[in-house]
Design a protein around this motif. Structure first.
Motif, PDB file in Angstrom:
ATOM      1  N   THR A  56      25.056  64.509  53.426  1.00 27.34           N
ATOM      2  CA  THR A  56      24.463  65.427  54.388  1.00 27.34           C
ATOM      3  C   THR A  56      25.235  66.744  54.423  1.00 27.34           C
ATOM      4  N   TYR A  57      26.532  66.688  54.249  1.00 27.98           N
ATOM      5  CA  TYR A  57      27.358  67.899  54.115  1.00 27.98           C
ATOM      6  C   TYR A  57      26.843  68.741  52.947  1.00 27.98           C
ATOM      7  N   ALA A  76      31.883  74.651  57.622  1.00 28.17           N
ATOM      8  CA  ALA A  76      32.340  73.840  56.498  1.00 28.17           C
ATOM      9  C   ALA A  76      33.720  73.262  56.779  1.00 28.17           C
ATOM     10  N   ALA A  77      34.598  74.061  57.377  1.00 23.93           N
ATOM     11  CA  ALA A  77      35.944  73.576  57.697  1.00 23.93           C
ATOM     12  C   ALA A  77      35.880  72.433  58.700  1.00 23.93           C
ATOM     13  N   LEU A  78      35.027  72.582  59.716  1.00 22.19           N
ATOM     14  CA  LEU A  78      34.886  71.523  60.722  1.00 22.19           C
ATOM     15  C   LEU A  78      34.335  70.248  60.097  1.00 22.19           C
ATOM     16  N   MET A  79      33.308  70.374  59.275  1.00 19.53           N
ATOM     17  CA  MET A  79      32.744  69.192  58.618  1.00 19.53           C
ATOM     18  C   MET A  79      33.762  68.549  57.682  1.00 19.53           C
ATOM     19  N   ILE A 108      36.153  66.407  59.639  1.00 18.71           N
ATOM     20  CA  ILE A 108      35.513  65.155  60.045  1.00 18.71           C
ATOM     21  C   ILE A 108      35.386  64.204  58.861  1.00 18.71           C
ATOM     22  N   VAL A 109      35.018  64.733  57.688  1.00 22.45           N
ATOM     23  CA  VAL A 109      34.915  63.901  56.484  1.00 22.45           C
ATOM     24  C   VAL A 109      36.262  63.258  56.173  1.00 22.45           C
ATOM     25  N   TRP A 110      37.328  64.027  56.264  1.00 24.29           N
ATOM     26  CA  TRP A 110      38.659  63.481  55.993  1.00 24.29           C
ATOM     27  C   TRP A 110      39.036  62.405  57.010  1.00 24.29           C
TER      28      TRP A 110
END
Length: 205
Positions: A118-119, A175-178, A181-183
């Motif tokens: 989704t990212y 993008a940085a926020l996502m 969260i992914v990490w």
């Protein structure tokens, strides 16, 4: 480069973008497709995840590819529509909530996927160049390492930096926020990568 503080969107349209983005993102395609194919609950195998990598552990490559595509599109469509009707701000809000909807779907007790597909989809909707770069880095890392998790970690580090210097700072902030969260969602994968216990792409659960 647009300022991070330059937001020209009213509260009501922003709420609509968030709600519609979330509802789009929360559709659990991996679970739906595997159940329709008679493969049971994908959450009962492998990592217990509803994403394409875990769907691949059923042995059905077609379903995994379909899950990847649909999970990406549920980020792309809200981001595109939000941008078209409400500008970059609307696209960013819709894209963020589509991403969050995939990770925290209301239909599954807020236990969803890790958000990578989704990212990718959100980035295609907001800045197709970054979508291509994210996908290219993921594929290249996966081809070399055969680790889906490592591919996601590497790709999500690159995108915010490149977008910050070449694109819109508002998209870079998203993008940085996502990426953060992914990490966070990959904490267990990081531990297994460091210990040598991480499963490679295509291994069955």
């Amino acid at each position: 480069m647009d300022s991070l503080t330059t937001w020209n969107i009213a509260a009501f349209p922003a709420i609509i973008a968030a709600v519609l983005g979330y509802l789009s993102g929360s559709v659990p395609f991996g679970l739906i497709l595997t159940q329709m194919a008679g493969l049971g609950d994908v959450r009962s195998i492998g990592s217990g995840n509803i994403g394409a990598t875990n769907v691949l552990r059923t042995g059905n490559k077609g379903l995994a590819a379909a899950t990847l595509l649909l999970d990406a599109l549920k980020g792309t469509v809200p981001a595109l529509l939000g941008t078209y009707f409400l500008g970059v701000e609307g696209g960013v809000i819709a894209g963020l909530f589509a991403f969050l909807g995939h990770i925290f779907p209301v239909w599954l007790g807020f236990k969803g996927g890790k958000g990578v597909a989704t990212y990718i989809g959100v980035m295609f909707g907001l800045d197709w160049r970054m979508g291509l770069l994210l996908l290219a880095v993921w594929i290249a890392t996966a081809a070399i390492s055969r680790y889906s998790s490592l591919s996601a970690l590497v790709a999500t580090v690159a995108i915010p930096v490149v977008e910050f210097f070449t694109g819109d700072i508002r998209i870079a902030a998203l993008a940085a926020l996502m990426s953060v969260i992914v990490w966070i969602k990959h904490r267990a994968n990081i531990e297994r990568l460091l210990s040598g216990g991480e499963s490679r792409i295509g291994s069955k659960g």
